[in-house]
Motif scaffolding. Structure first.
Motif, short mmCIF file in Angstrom:
data_model
loop_
_atom_site.label_atom_id
_atom_site.label_comp_id
_atom_site.label_asym_id
_atom_site.label_seq_id
_atom_site.Cartn_x
_atom_site.Cartn_y
_atom_site.Cartn_z
N GLY A 318 9.04 -4.35 3.86
CA GLY A 318 9.44 -4.32 5.26
C GLY A 318 8.79 -3.21 6.05
N ARG A 319 7.51 -2.95 5.76
CA ARG A 319 6.72 -1.91 6.45
C ARG A 319 7.26 -0.50 6.20
NH1 ARG A 319 3.09 -4.31 10.00
NH2 ARG A 319 2.68 -2.30 10.99
N ARG A 320 8.00 -0.35 5.13
CA ARG A 320 8.44 0.99 4.75
C ARG A 320 7.49 1.61 3.73
NH1 ARG A 320 12.96 -2.05 5.03
NH2 ARG A 320 13.09 -2.35 2.77
N VAL A 321 6.51 0.82 3.25
CA VAL A 321 5.47 1.31 2.35
C VAL A 321 4.13 0.86 2.89
CG1 VAL A 321 4.52 1.22 0.02
CG2 VAL A 321 7.00 1.22 0.34
N MET A 322 3.18 1.79 2.96
CA MET A 322 1.82 1.48 3.39
C MET A 322 0.88 1.81 2.23
SD MET A 322 -0.47 3.16 6.47
CE MET A 322 0.68 2.64 7.74
N VAL A 323 -0.01 0.88 1.90
CA VAL A 323 -0.98 1.08 0.82
C VAL A 323 -2.38 1.02 1.42
CG1 VAL A 323 -1.87 0.27 -1.38
CG2 VAL A 323 0.58 0.08 -0.88
N ILE A 324 -3.13 2.10 1.24
CA ILE A 324 -4.51 2.20 1.75
C ILE A 324 -5.43 2.29 0.53
CG2 ILE A 324 -6.09 3.49 3.23
CD1 ILE A 324 -3.56 4.77 4.50
N SER A 325 -6.42 1.41 0.45
CA SER A 325 -7.29 1.41 -0.74
C SER A 325 -8.71 1.05 -0.35
CB SER A 325 -6.75 0.41 -1.78
OG SER A 325 -6.75 -0.90 -1.25
N GLY A 326 -9.62 1.30 -1.29
CA GLY A 326 -11.02 0.97 -1.07
C GLY A 326 -11.92 2.10 -1.52
N ALA A 327 -13.20 1.95 -1.20
CA ALA A 327 -14.21 2.96 -1.55
C ALA A 327 -14.81 3.49 -0.26
CB ALA A 327 -15.29 2.36 -2.45
N SER A 328 -14.53 4.74 0.03
CA SER A 328 -15.04 5.35 1.25
C SER A 328 -15.02 6.86 1.07
CB SER A 328 -14.19 4.93 2.45
OG SER A 328 -14.84 5.30 3.66
N SER A 329 -15.38 7.56 2.11
CA SER A 329 -15.40 9.01 2.03
C SER A 329 -13.99 9.58 2.15
CB SER A 329 -16.28 9.58 3.14
OG SER A 329 -15.73 9.26 4.41
N ALA A 330 -13.82 10.79 1.66
CA ALA A 330 -12.54 11.47 1.80
C ALA A 330 -12.19 11.68 3.27
CB ALA A 330 -12.57 12.80 1.06
N SER A 331 -13.22 11.86 4.10
CA SER A 331 -12.96 12.05 5.53
C SER A 331 -12.42 10.78 6.18
CB SER A 331 -14.24 12.51 6.24
OG SER A 331 -15.26 11.54 6.11
N GLU A 332 -12.83 9.60 5.68
CA GLU A 332 -12.30 8.36 6.22
C GLU A 332 -10.83 8.18 5.84
OE1 GLU A 332 -12.08 4.64 8.19
OE2 GLU A 332 -13.27 6.46 8.40
N TYR A 333 -10.50 8.52 4.60
CA TYR A 333 -9.09 8.50 4.21
C TYR A 333 -8.28 9.46 5.07
CZ TYR A 333 -9.52 5.58 0.01
OH TYR A 333 -9.70 4.54 -0.84
N THR A 334 -8.84 10.63 5.32
CA THR A 334 -8.16 11.61 6.17
C THR A 334 -7.92 11.04 7.56
OG1 THR A 334 -9.07 13.49 4.94
CG2 THR A 334 -8.35 13.91 7.20
N ARG A 335 -8.94 10.40 8.13
CA ARG A 335 -8.83 9.85 9.49
C ARG A 335 -7.73 8.80 9.58
NH1 ARG A 335 -10.84 5.73 12.81
NH2 ARG A 335 -11.61 4.60 10.98
N VAL A 336 -7.66 7.92 8.58
CA VAL A 336 -6.63 6.88 8.61
C VAL A 336 -5.24 7.48 8.44
CG1 VAL A 336 -5.77 4.82 7.43
CG2 VAL A 336 -8.22 5.10 7.84
#
Length: 445
Positions: A318-336
């Motif tokens: 119910g949108r109480r958990v967000m999962v972010i995944s993939g292959a990218s730079s640490a700065s892109e993870y930071t931005r998201v």
């Protein structure tokens, strides 16, 4: 013999007194050139050894020959027609060095030697001389490469061979050409096989502490005096995933005002990849502490609609958990992550705060980062006075004159405030209306 003496005597054998005369006749035998010159060499020819560093003009060998004839028929001349490296004096037969010698280019020379007389016709003899060049230590070892590059994984076991062999060649002979290897700037991290040139580790490596090493390898021969040369070996420590990602944030608490727009929960968060990789392949989980299928709270995590990213983003529970995944730079993870928002749709939130937990996992899990969302409640509801049962809207009490005080608030009277946390009423006003005499009636607490 080349000369004879003939003694001649004449006697008068008829005379009474015999008379005798004597004379000598010298007979010289003129030489005919009928003998060939012969080298005074052992069977198979001459053999000798000389140092390869003899200078031009140095004596090598004295040739000798004989001729049984005489005069000019026995006068000899020497020559060697098949060499430019050596010179034969035609009269004395002395063999000398005519040009620089190098045993590494040529180990030996076999010269054909000729001796002839000055007769007419000339007669000649021949032999050979085998000249062996003795090695001197005149060459330093030479490495096969101008430098060497090698990569060793940081989790390689101690003692593992690097996979590159440092090799050097020395063209000298014997001990002059025997090469051994050593590390000139060895700090105890690496060792090298002195004979094979195999480079190996002596201690565990850590890419994050020391990413590379520059080694100087020396190759040294066993000559006297010894000669040596050096080469650089560049060692790169290969990275492996042995460090979890790191999360940091300058704030641990954010404020959410009841009924307001979504609030950023981690505006200053930073994702750091401690391993030496440019691309971070990971899964980031952002979750509210209450992840029950049926939650008592109406909370949501969200991202701005305008946000675009090459990362995969999914919501759960119910949108109480967000999962972010993939292959990218640490700065892109930071931005998201800096764009993640919290919102609450409850008319009156029934708690004062929420706990949001963020964690990154790239095969190794980071230490969780917790953010406390503190609710700033709004006093937007008036207090409520009610009776029990709720159908009652009024009540009455009886008072007998002269009996003293009587309680006017029954136990069924309730005071409440719909705002969460409003447990204390600042003031309650009770007033008298329809006072009969205005003298002795009053409200007491």
């Amino acid at each position: 013999m080349s000369q004879y003496t003939l003694n001649i005597s004449v006697a008068n054998s008829i005379a009474v007194v015999q008379r005798t005369s004597f004379t000598h006749v010298a007979i010289s035998v003129l030489d005919n050139n009928d003998n060939r010159p012969v080298f005074l060499a052992p069977q198979g020819g001459y053999r000798t050894s000389i140092r390869e560093d003899l200078r031009t003009g140095s004596s090598v060998f004295a040739l000798t020959a004989s001729d049984a004839d005489s005069t000019t028929n026995a006068e000899l001349r020497y020559q060697s027609p098949n060499t430019s490296a050596f010179h034969v004096d035609p009269v004395s037969g002395l063999l000398t060095v005519a040009q620089s010698l190098d045993r590494e280019s040529r180990v030996s020379y076999v010269l054909q030697l000729v001796v002839h007389d000055l007769g007419n016709p000339q007669l000649s003899g021949n032999t050979s001389i085998d000249i062996q060049l003795l090695d001197i230590n005149d060459n330093a070892p030479t490495f096969t490469q101008a430098h060497y590059n090698v990569t060793i994984l940081e989790n390689a076991p101690v003692g593992v061979v690097s996979g590159v062999d440092v090799f050097a060649h020395d063209p000298d002979a014997g001990s002059n050409g025997t090469v051994t290897f050593s590390l000139l700037d060895n700090l105890g991290t690496f060792s090298i096989d002195p004979r094979l040139g195999n480079l190996s580790t002596r201690v565990a490596l850590d890419r994050e502490s020391i990413p590379s090493y520059t080694l100087t390898v020396q190759a040294r021969d066993q000559g006297n005096p010894a000669m040596s040369s050096t080469v650089m070996v560049f060692v790169s420590v290969g990275d492996v995933n042995d460090n979890p990602p790191h999360l940091s944030s300058p704030i641990s608490t954010v404020a959410f005002t009841e009924g307001s727009s979504p609030v950023d929960i981690s505006p200053g968060i930073i994702v750091t990849e401690l391993d030496a990789v440019d691309i971070l392949s990971a899964t980031v989980t952002v979750q509210l502490a209450s992840t029950l299928t049926v939650s008592p709270y109406q909370d949501e995590l969200s991202l701005p609609a305008s946000l675009t990213s090459n990362l995969n983003i999914a919501f759960q529970s119910g949108r109480r958990v967000m999962v972010i995944s993939g292959a990218s730079s640490a700065s892109e993870y930071t931005r998201v992550l800096r764009s993640v928002r919290f919102s609450n749709a409850e008319t009156e939130p029934n708690a004062e705060s929420r706990l949001v937990v963020i964690q990154v996992n790239d095969g190794l899990a980071s230490t969780p980062l917790s953010v406390l969302v503190r609710f700033e409640l709004v006093n937007d509801n008036p207090p409520i006075v009610s009776l029990s049962p709720a159908s009652d809207s009024s009540f009455s009490v009886s008072f007998t004159e002269g009996t003293g005080n009587v309680g006017i608030v029954p136990g069924s009277l309730r005071l409440s405030d719909p705002d969460f946390g409003a447990v204390n009423l600042s003031s309650v006003f009770v007033t008298l209306s329809g006072v009969l005499d205005g003298v002795s009636e009053r409200i007491a607490t």
